[in-house]
Design a protein around this motif. Structure first.
Motif, PDB file in Angstrom:
ATOM      1  N   VAL A 136      -8.713  -1.860  -2.958  1.00  0.00           N
ATOM      2  CA  VAL A 136      -8.738  -3.299  -2.686  1.00  0.00           C
ATOM      3  C   VAL A 136      -9.496  -3.995  -3.819  1.00  0.00           C
ATOM      4  CG1 VAL A 136      -9.490  -5.064  -1.037  1.00  0.00           C
ATOM      5  CG2 VAL A 136      -8.782  -2.799  -0.204  1.00  0.00           C
TER       6      VAL A 136
ATOM      7  N   HIS B 211      -5.204   4.173  -2.084  1.00  0.00           N
ATOM      8  CA  HIS B 211      -5.195   2.713  -1.986  1.00  0.00           C
ATOM      9  C   HIS B 211      -6.570   2.102  -2.262  1.00  0.00           C
ATOM     10  CE1 HIS B 211      -1.481   3.673   0.241  1.00  0.00           C
ATOM     11  NE2 HIS B 211      -1.064   2.544  -0.313  1.00  0.00           N
TER      12      HIS B 211
ATOM     13  N   VAL C 130      -4.091  -5.381  -2.902  1.00  0.00           N
ATOM     14  CA  VAL C 130      -4.208  -3.925  -2.737  1.00  0.00           C
ATOM     15  C   VAL C 130      -3.384  -3.262  -3.830  1.00  0.00           C
ATOM     16  CG1 VAL C 130      -3.546  -1.989  -1.239  1.00  0.00           C
ATOM     17  CG2 VAL C 130      -4.600  -4.023  -0.240  1.00  0.00           C
TER      18      VAL C 130
ATOM     19  N   TYR D 244     -10.170  -0.517   2.682  1.00  0.00           N
ATOM     20  CA  TYR D 244      -8.703  -0.545   2.669  1.00  0.00           C
ATOM     21  C   TYR D 244      -8.169  -0.351   4.099  1.00  0.00           C
ATOM     22  CZ  TYR D 244      -3.938   1.011   2.569  1.00  0.00           C
ATOM     23  OH  TYR D 244      -2.611   1.126   2.865  1.00  0.00           O
TER      24      TYR D 244
ATOM     25  N   ALA E 193     -10.461  -6.343   4.472  1.00  0.00           N
ATOM     26  CA  ALA E 193      -9.649  -6.376   3.249  1.00  0.00           C
ATOM     27  C   ALA E 193      -8.473  -7.340   3.388  1.00  0.00           C
ATOM     28  CB  ALA E 193      -9.143  -4.975   2.930  1.00  0.00           C
TER      29      ALA E 193
END
Lengths: 232, 253
Positions: free
Chosen positions: B144, B142, B135, B125, B130
């Motif tokens: 991905v 967070h 997301v 992330y 990413a």
């Protein structure tokens, strides 16, 4: 000294010495901060020297991301077995109580927050704990990341072991990293030859130790970072 | 239907041009070197290969890349001091690279084998790797979106197979093997020992359901395994056991 005893390492008041720490002294400082019974990943390269100062009485178990808990020192002579290596692809040994598991389990163990501490090297760390340690972003360089991004965000605590400045004298503690990031807000402490620094999302860096560097010099070299002395 | 074959050449004979091949191993541990050599001899080309690395020195996967038989590689760590064949192919623009963090690489294959359509991983992330991916914030953290990696074939090395295709591995040579075995339509395994008797069901690491083709090929793993068994039978510690921790050794110096 502090009246708290449960997390002694966190509440150590600011202290300083006149000379930078040697790599061995730094490894010992990190080892002393690792709590007994911890599960720890020491990455590759310099951080692996921390294991030289983890006394057996502490019962710290080492994890290697290629699928093992409980590995011992580098193998020599008859101990060498091609099927028994660490993440640096160096032949290692088994300690009693070791276990093997596959790669997905190994990273699940890490990502799932089961490892207590991971110690990594770094090109740059930001005051809020962003880590850059996989690429200098040089054009034309072939990219390679390995397990760095998984390691950075996986353990409960990610410590960085590095020199505070590059050989050229450039700073490595930044307000914001200029190299490509490995992870965001993941580093909680920097252990360096000249300073032991505690990081948190506020971006105010708590200075626990200085070695061969004064608080004023530290501030002067990092004008865009706010520092506070620990226990002040 | 599970098959036992006599040669590595037979074992890889189904692999056709353009196939996606998952290849086990981390460093030399668990690398199915004889199967990779047979794949080389088979002439199959235009392959997509999934491996942790992109070949070392002048052997195995490195030679497949040298001969431009690999169109695309999905791996975590292509650049090494001895990855010169990959480096040359990459700089010449003759191999496509998908760089994946090692844990995501393993988990993406695990997802494929487990019938998962995708998963949110915190790894990567906020990084270049990413970019362009969905997301999502879940409970303040967070993640991905990552997709499964499926193989047409897996080439792996285990230590032993029983008559039911159940596998056991040896030490850190296990690495990607059990995950890749689940993620491929057809899993080809080279083992040091083909057993006459079933394994203890409690000891099976990869159940035979994931295994399609087995070939017995003696390697150095078998030599070390026999040394280890001899030591244990004689009441001695295994050769790979540490007698001291790193701290005790350092203190001696």
């Amino acid at each position: 000294m502090s009246e708290q005893t449960t997390e002694a390492a966190d509440v150590q008041a600011f202290h300083s010495t006149d000379t930078p720490l040697t790599q061995d002294e730094l490894a010992r400082v990190i080892a002393d901060d690792i709590a007994p019974g911890s599960f720890v990943n020491l990455g590759i390269g310099q951080p692996t020297t921390v294991s030289n100062y983890l006394s057996p009485e502490k019962k710290v178990t080492l994890h290697t991301e290629n699928g093992m808990l409980g590995f011992g020192p580098q193998a020599t002579g008859d101990q060498v077995d091609e099927d028994l290596i660490n993440a640096g692809k160096i032949p290692v040994t088994e300690l009693p109580g070791a276990s093997y598991f596959h790669h997905a389990d190994s990273f699940a163990m890490m990502r799932g927050g089961h490892l207590d501490v991971c110690v990594l090297g770094a090109y740059q760390v930001s005051a809020t704990g962003d880590l850059a340690n996989w690429s200098t972003g040089k054009p034309g360089a072939i990219p390679a990341v390995g397990g760095a991004m998984d390691l950075a965000i996986g353990a409960k605590d990610t410590y960085v072991m590095m020199d505070l400045f590059t050989k050229k004298g450039d700073r490595k503690l930044m307000a914001e990293c200029t190299f490509p990031l490995t992870g965001v807000g993941c580093v909680s402490r920097i252990y360096s030859d000249r300073a032991v620094l505690l990081l948190d999302p506020s971006g105010v860096v708590t200075v626990r130790e200085l070695h061969g560097l004064t608080f004023e010099e530290l501030q002067e070299r990092h004008p865009d970072v706010r520092f506070e002395k620990a226990g002040a | 239907m599970l098959e036992f074959v006599d040669t590595a050449a037979e074992a890889v004979s189904r692999i056709t041009d353009g196939a996606t091949v998952l290849i086990g191993g981390f460093g030399n541990a668990g690398q199915p070197m004889e199967l990779i050599d047979a794949l080389m001899d088979s002439g199959a080309t235009g392959l997509t290969v999934v491996n942790n690395n992109a070949g070392q020195a002048d052997a195995g996967l490195a030679l497949l890349i040298k001969e431009r038989r690999v169109a695309k590689i999905i791996c975590s760590f292509p650049r090494q001091s001895d990855s010169w064949h990959f480096d040359e192919a990459y700089r010449a623009g003759e191999i496509e690279l998908e760089l994946v963090p090692q844990g995501n690489l393993a988990e993406r294959m695990r997802a494929a084998g487990a019938g998962i359509g995708g998963f949110f991983s915190p790894t990567g992330y906020g990084t270049q790797l990413a970019e362009g991916k969905e997301v999502r914030e879940i409970d303040g953290k967070h993640y991905v979106l990552e997709s499964p990696i499926r193989g047409d074939f897996a080439l792996i090395k285990a230590y032993a197979a029983d008559p039911y295709g159940n596998l056991v591995y040896r030490k850190t040579a296990r690495n990607f093997g059990p995950v890749m075995a689940t993620a491929a339509a057809h899993t080809i395994v080279q083992v040091d020992e083909v057993l006459d008797e079933p394994l203890n069901p409690e000891h099976v690491v990869t159940p035979g359901i994931y295994v399609d083709t087995v070939v017995g090929i003696p390697t150095g793993s078998g030599v070390k395994e026999r040394e280890e068994r001899e030591a244990l039978t004689a009441g001695r510690p295994k050769p790979c056991m540490a007698t001291k921790t790193a701290a005790e050794l350092a203190a001696q110096k």
